[in-house]
Design an enzyme around this catalytic site. Structure first.
Site, PDB file in Angstrom:
ATOM      1  N   ASP A 110      65.174  64.059  35.792  1.00  0.00           N
ATOM      2  CA  ASP A 110      65.521  64.292  37.067  1.00  0.00           C
ATOM      3  C   ASP A 110      65.471  65.493  37.834  1.00  0.00           C
ATOM      4  O   ASP A 110      66.708  66.029  37.522  1.00  0.00           O
ATOM      5  CB  ASP A 110      66.260  63.995  38.030  1.00  0.00           C
ATOM      6  CG  ASP A 110      65.621  63.346  39.348  1.00  0.00           C
ATOM      7  OD1 ASP A 110      64.718  63.877  39.888  1.00  0.00           O
ATOM      8  OD2 ASP A 110      66.267  62.564  39.946  1.00  0.00           O
ATOM      9  N   ASP A 201      58.077  64.658  39.642  1.00  0.00           N
ATOM     10  CA  ASP A 201      59.761  65.064  38.299  1.00  0.00           C
ATOM     11  C   ASP A 201      60.747  64.334  37.883  1.00  0.00           C
ATOM     12  O   ASP A 201      61.802  64.989  38.343  1.00  0.00           O
ATOM     13  CB  ASP A 201      60.910  65.669  40.125  1.00  0.00           C
ATOM     14  CG  ASP A 201      61.025  64.410  41.154  1.00  0.00           C
ATOM     15  OD1 ASP A 201      60.919  63.987  40.966  1.00  0.00           O
ATOM     16  OD2 ASP A 201      62.176  65.436  41.830  1.00  0.00           O
ATOM     17  N   GLU A 202      60.190  63.352  37.717  1.00  0.00           N
ATOM     18  CA  GLU A 202      61.194  62.341  36.575  1.00  0.00           C
ATOM     19  C   GLU A 202      60.756  61.947  35.888  1.00  0.00           C
ATOM     20  O   GLU A 202      59.629  61.614  35.995  1.00  0.00           O
ATOM     21  CB  GLU A 202      61.639  61.173  37.811  1.00  0.00           C
ATOM     22  CG  GLU A 202      62.886  61.435  39.167  1.00  0.00           C
ATOM     23  CD  GLU A 202      63.020  60.218  39.420  1.00  0.00           C
ATOM     24  OE1 GLU A 202      63.117  59.553  38.654  1.00  0.00           O
ATOM     25  OE2 GLU A 202      63.005  60.582  40.562  1.00  0.00           O
ATOM     26  N   CYS A 592      23.549  38.047  53.058  1.00  0.00           N
ATOM     27  CA  CYS A 592      22.537  38.313  53.375  1.00  0.00           C
ATOM     28  C   CYS A 592      21.221  37.533  52.832  1.00  0.00           C
ATOM     29  O   CYS A 592      21.147  38.638  52.229  1.00  0.00           O
ATOM     30  CB  CYS A 592      21.918  38.545  54.823  1.00  0.00           C
ATOM     31  SG  CYS A 592      20.650  37.982  55.908  1.00  0.00           S
ATOM     32  N   CYS A 595      18.070  40.513  53.723  1.00  0.00           N
ATOM     33  CA  CYS A 595      18.988  41.968  53.359  1.00  0.00           C
ATOM     34  C   CYS A 595      19.547  42.358  52.801  1.00  0.00           C
ATOM     35  O   CYS A 595      19.629  43.310  52.239  1.00  0.00           O
ATOM     36  CB  CYS A 595      19.133  42.861  54.958  1.00  0.00           C
ATOM     37  SG  CYS A 595      20.221  42.137  55.654  1.00  0.00           S
ATOM     38  N   HIS A 610      25.097  39.444  63.503  1.00  0.00           N
ATOM     39  CA  HIS A 610      22.964  39.277  61.902  1.00  0.00           C
ATOM     40  C   HIS A 610      22.253  38.526  61.429  1.00  0.00           C
ATOM     41  O   HIS A 610      21.201  39.296  61.963  1.00  0.00           O
ATOM     42  CB  HIS A 610      24.439  38.845  60.792  1.00  0.00           C
ATOM     43  CG  HIS A 610      23.145  40.605  59.871  1.00  0.00           C
ATOM     44  ND1 HIS A 610      23.514  41.501  59.777  1.00  0.00           N
ATOM     45  CD2 HIS A 610      23.052  39.471  58.589  1.00  0.00           C
ATOM     46  CE1 HIS A 610      22.747  41.498  58.648  1.00  0.00           C
ATOM     47  NE2 HIS A 610      22.345  40.077  57.408  1.00  0.00           N
ATOM     48  N   HIS A 614      18.169  39.572  62.859  1.00  0.00           N
ATOM     49  CA  HIS A 614      17.264  38.770  62.106  1.00  0.00           C
ATOM     50  C   HIS A 614      15.738  38.609  62.393  1.00  0.00           C
ATOM     51  O   HIS A 614      15.244  38.422  63.027  1.00  0.00           O
ATOM     52  CB  HIS A 614      17.911  38.094  60.924  1.00  0.00           C
ATOM     53  CG  HIS A 614      18.660  39.259  59.763  1.00  0.00           C
ATOM     54  ND1 HIS A 614      17.320  39.862  59.639  1.00  0.00           N
ATOM     55  CD2 HIS A 614      19.182  39.242  59.120  1.00  0.00           C
ATOM     56  CE1 HIS A 614      18.116  40.431  58.894  1.00  0.00           C
ATOM     57  NE2 HIS A 614      19.012  39.947  58.434  1.00  0.00           N
TER      58      HIS A 614
END
Length: 673
Positions: A110, A201-202, A592, A595, A610, A614
């Site tokens: 460490d 660092d370890e 869907c 689309c 949605h 449509h």
DNA sequence: TCGGGAAGGACCC
DNA sequence: GGCCAGGGTCCTTCCTAC
């Protein structure tokens, strides 16, 4: 929930600060001589009354409830129960003991106050000064000079300043730390090519082979390795040597800084070592677990885990009990694990609390971009996107959605993230984060996931993206001013876009003008997707009476890639969930059919919107079949990604959702006692 | 009954 | 005098669909 249960007076009488524990009131290496009470008092005085403090009190109250619950459960244990669990525990301990391996030598290293040490190395004028790497908000590392004042990592800078008026701040420079980290790793490599780095660092090194091959002890390896690190980086580190990783880590902290501690590979030595070792020193036992074990079972050292083994087995899950008993026996990992695959990748940002939706969506777009960069750097895609929110009151919420396929493009991420955020609005936030989990290596991308193909599909239409990688979407307020904080692009728009660009090489078929998308004739969503649907008998059947004869010739010239995509989409069983059965379907209850836009179950309101889109589209088409009226981008945006506060069925929040609130949970448990 | 998804939280540096 | 409290990852628990 009220924070009343955690009022300072209850916990500390005339010294309320004594009951105010934060992560940074615990001593770290280098803080041995610190006047702990003075530090606690300063922290308490600077914190009380703040929203952060209130939230800490609330969390503390929850921990207390957990403790009370465990105590109550403990009180219900009969002698028979205890005898039974004693047997269970003894059997478990025998099994664990049998697994003890003393043949390996592990070294944990460490670096000492790594970031601060690197900064001092780069700027020697900082040497000897109390230094904090970080900002007024947060300290990442404090030098040992600063630690003498009680300043430490994870402490807010303004509290550090109060504790140490001469504290010098340096902004973190991670490129610099990475450079030095790589230098240390070159040294580690020489001792264990398979070393395990746990942070910059370890690291853990299995030095068994080095010891055997060179006929030297673990202590000699540690001395040599530390000297090499110092020579090659100019930095110091500490090391711990022990028969397993768990103990080695504890050992490396003992003679910090610039020191080492060696525990011999001997069972008695290990048991003696852990007999007085405070449980908080063990990696994995934090503030909460420590409090629970101490206050419910009176456990404060590792050895006491063994004395209370029956209660640990009775009160905790099997996994937790196993872990606690291993700690009591001084057992830990001895084999080098397989290279661990990371499970998630995330980024989050704290900012001044705001409820301005423009700003929030702007920040969300930045996060999506950062997450995309990180994912793409590592060649990863993911399926589950989690939005993390921290309110101005420090309440943390997470909201997640799992997509059908793997995604890692900014556009895809932003689509889902925007949906998740919209469902939580309005609210005042001080932090937002995005996390991608259920990861999948892009290189192994041989799956037939829908998203993969859609991704390729979208990529072909990337030319008209703005700087954020999204189509510009204009929205205005009632005064006609542009209030669009970000460019939100829905898949509907991409599909429109792509339908135009790749359905024909004739650029007149599709063009952007004054931020409006013009779609000549019928080359719109409906006609395109009907083409797709035509090619699949599943959808043919499902569509029934759907109008399929209004497909223009140019729309029929489909990009082969897209065609394949759609075939893939339709290879799943289709389920109808449209408001107009026979016209729109959710393929596999997800995609869907018209689309290809994905909306998972649970987004019912959005699905309805949605479907309505449509429906409106087809009605408009019927009305304007001869007029060739252009459809503006703005109008498309309104339909497909409405920001109108329709009475949305919100995603369940912690307060109103499927999860029982913790207070209700305990009330329920108490009833059953 | 089991597995996967969602949410929260613990822990680490 | 008011403001100032991180970022990342993993694990556990609960719920619900099957």
């Amino acid at each position: 929930m009220s924070a009343a249960a955690g009022t300072p007076a209850e916990g500390g009488g005339d010294r309320p600060w004594q009951s105010y524990h934060t992560a940074y009131t615990n001593a770290k290496a280098g803080m041995e001589g610190v006047d702990k009470e003075k530090v606690q008092k300063v922290i308490y005085e600077m914190s009380k009354g703040s929203k952060y403090f209130e939230n800490e009190q609330r969390k503390e109250a929850l921990t207390k409830q957990k403790i009370e619950y465990l105590r109550a459960q403990c009180a219900t244990l009969t002698d028979n129960d205890i005898s039974h669990f004693q047997k269970v525990a003894e059997k478990k301990m025998l099994e664990l003991e049998a697994s003890r391996d003393l043949s390996k030598i592990w070294l944990h290293t460490d670096m000492d106050a790594f970031y601060a040490a690197v900064e001092t190395l780069e700027d020697p004028s900082l040497k000897g000064k109390p230094l904090a790497v970080g900002s007024m908000s947060m300290i990442a590392t404090a030098s040992y000079e600063a630690r003498k004042f009680g300043v430490r990592a994870a402490m807010p800078g303004f509290i550090g300043c109060k504790l140490c008026p001469g504290l010098v701040f340096v902004r973190p420079n991670f490129e610099r730390y990475t450079h030095y980290s790589e230098l240390t790793r070159k040294v580690f490599q020489r001792y264990d090519p398979n070393f395990i780095a746990t942070s910059l660092d370890e690291a853990y090194l299995n030095i068994t082979n080095v010891c055997i091959e060179r006929g030297i002890t673990g202590e000699e390896v540690a001395t040599e390795l530390r000297a090499a690190i110092h020579q090659e980086t100019g930095l110091t580190c500490s090391a711990g040597v022990a028969p397993n990783r768990m103990i080695a880590k504890v050992c490396s902290d003992i003679n910090k800084p610039n020191g080492q501690f060696i525990l011999p590979n001997d069972r008695e030595a290990v048991l003696t070592f852990v007999s007085t070792l405070p449980i908080r020193k063990i990696g994995g036992i934090g503030k909460v677990t420590e409090q629970m074990l101490r206050q419910v079972l009176g456990i404060s050292t590792c050895q006491e885990m063994l004395q209370k083994a029956a209660f640990l087995c009775a009160l905790f899950s099997e996994g937790s009990a196993d872990f606690f008993l291993s700690v009591g026996l001084g057992l830990g990992g001895t084999e080098t694990p397989e290279q661990r695959q990371r499970k998630s990748i995330s980024c989050e940002r704290t900012f001044t609390a705001t409820s301005d939706s423009s700003l929030l969506f702007d920040k969300l777009a930045n996060l999506a971009e950062n997450l995309t960069d990180d994912l793409q750097k590592e060649g990863l895609k993911g399926k589950t996107l989690t939005l993390k929110l921290k309110t101005a009151d420090f309440e943390v919420r997470t909201r997640a959605v799992t997509t059908r396929g793997y995604i890692n493009s900014k556009e895809d991420i932003l689509i889902y993230a925007t949906k998740l955020l919209k469902a939580e609005m309005p609210l005042s936030l001080r932090l937002m984060g995005l996390r991608m989990s259920q990861l999948h290596d892009e290189k192994d991308d041989s799956s037939t996931s829908t998203q993969k193909t859609l991704d390729i599909f979208f990529r072909s239409s990337g030319n008209d993206l703005n700087v954020n990688g999204a189509n510009v979407q204009s929205s205005t307020n009632t005064s006609g001013q542009d209030i669009s904080p970000i460019s939100v692009t829905t898949k509907d728009e991409y599909l429109v876009h792509d339908a135009g660009t790749s359905a024909s090489t004739d650029q007149q078929d599709f063009f952007v003008h004054d931020e409006s998308i013009f779609i000549p004739e019928q080359r719109n969503l409906v006609s395109y997707s009907n083409e797709a649907v035509l090619s699949n008998p599943v959808i043919d059947d499902a569509l029934g009476e759907a109008k399929l004869d209004d497909v223009t010739p140019s729309a029929k010239v489909m990009n082969a890639e897209k065609f394949d995509d759609v075939c893939q989409l339709t290879s799943h069983e289709a389920t109808a969930s449209s408001s107009k059965p026979g016209q729109q379907l959710w393929i596999d209850d997800y995609v869907c059919s018209i689309c290809g836009f994905e909306l998972p179950p649970g987004f019912e309101e959005e699905r309805q919107e949605h479907s309505d889109f449509h429906l409106a589209e087809s009605l408009q088409h019927e009305e304007t079949v001869d007029s060739k009226r252009p459809i503006s981008n703005e109008r498309l945006a309104e339909r497909s990604c409405s920001t109108t506060p329709t009475p949305k069925k919100k995603l369940k929040s912690s307060k109103e959702g499927k999860h029982i609130p913790i207070d209700a949970f305990f009330a329920k448990c108490n009833k059953n006692l």
